[in-house]
Design a protein around this motif. Structure first.
Motif, PDB file in Angstrom:
ATOM      1  N   ASN A 103       0.898  -1.338   0.016  1.00  0.00           N
ATOM      2  CA  ASN A 103      -0.070  -0.002   0.136  1.00  0.00           C
ATOM      3  C   ASN A 103       0.776   1.221   0.007  1.00  0.00           C
ATOM      4  N   LEU A 105       4.330   1.595  -0.932  1.00  0.00           N
ATOM      5  CA  LEU A 105       5.591   1.561  -2.053  1.00  0.00           C
ATOM      6  C   LEU A 105       5.080   1.003  -3.150  1.00  0.00           C
ATOM      7  N   SER A 106       4.219   0.311  -3.565  1.00  0.00           N
ATOM      8  CA  SER A 106       3.737  -0.216  -4.901  1.00  0.00           C
ATOM      9  C   SER A 106       2.984   0.757  -5.747  1.00  0.00           C
ATOM     10  N   SER A 107       3.461   0.807  -7.055  1.00  0.00           N
ATOM     11  CA  SER A 107       2.881   1.730  -7.735  1.00  0.00           C
ATOM     12  C   SER A 107       1.573   0.849  -8.376  1.00  0.00           C
ATOM     13  N   THR A 108       1.437  -0.330  -8.211  1.00  0.00           N
ATOM     14  CA  THR A 108       0.445  -1.223  -8.634  1.00  0.00           C
ATOM     15  C   THR A 108      -0.955  -0.877  -8.049  1.00  0.00           C
ATOM     16  N   SER A 109      -0.512  -0.344  -6.535  1.00  0.00           N
ATOM     17  CA  SER A 109      -1.841  -0.057  -5.695  1.00  0.00           C
ATOM     18  C   SER A 109      -2.348   1.107  -6.002  1.00  0.00           C
ATOM     19  N   THR A 110      -3.537   1.248  -6.068  1.00  0.00           N
ATOM     20  CA  THR A 110      -4.407   2.607  -6.501  1.00  0.00           C
ATOM     21  C   THR A 110      -4.839   3.118  -5.208  1.00  0.00           C
ATOM     22  N   HIS A 111      -4.376   4.219  -5.049  1.00  0.00           N
ATOM     23  CA  HIS A 111      -5.228   5.258  -3.974  1.00  0.00           C
ATOM     24  C   HIS A 111      -6.135   6.346  -4.246  1.00  0.00           C
TER      25      HIS A 111
END
Length: 111
Positions: A103, A105-111
């Motif tokens: 959550n 550090l990953s750019s895959t996770s969208t916020h």
């Protein structure tokens, strides 16, 4: 986008409640806890599916599973007085760290 995270949170809460209630089913021999468990799992999977509108599958599932595991462990300790040894504490801590890495550090996770 935020609503997907709210729905994912509901999925996690329902899954943890269902897993906790599972102890009371006595291997599905008690009707009320069994129905409650199945209903809560149904809600959990439905909400998980809704969260996938904006959250990638791998991220949603890893957060759902990781947070669910941690909260279920806490439920076992608090409600059923289960004890954790050092290996269990380390393992649960690693799960928490993994969810945080995804959550934060990953750019895959969208916020």
């Amino acid at each position: 986008m935020l609503i997907s995270w709210v729905v994912l949170s509901i999925a996690i809460i329902a899954e943890v409640a269902g897993s906790t209630l599972l102890m009371k089913t006595e291997q599905f021999t008690r009707l009320i806890p069994t129905v409650g468990t199945l209903l809560l799992y149904g809600i959990a999977f439905y909400c998980l599916s809704l969260s996938l509108r904006h959250i990638p599958l791998g991220i949603a599932y890893s957060v759902w599973a990781g947070v669910g595991i941690v909260l279920t462990v806490i439920s076992g300790v608090v409600i059923f007085q289960q004890r954790l040894d050092i290996a269990a504490v380390v393992g649960v801590s690693l799960i928490i760290i993994g969810v945080m890495v995804i959550n934060l550090l990953s750019s895959t996770s969208t916020h």
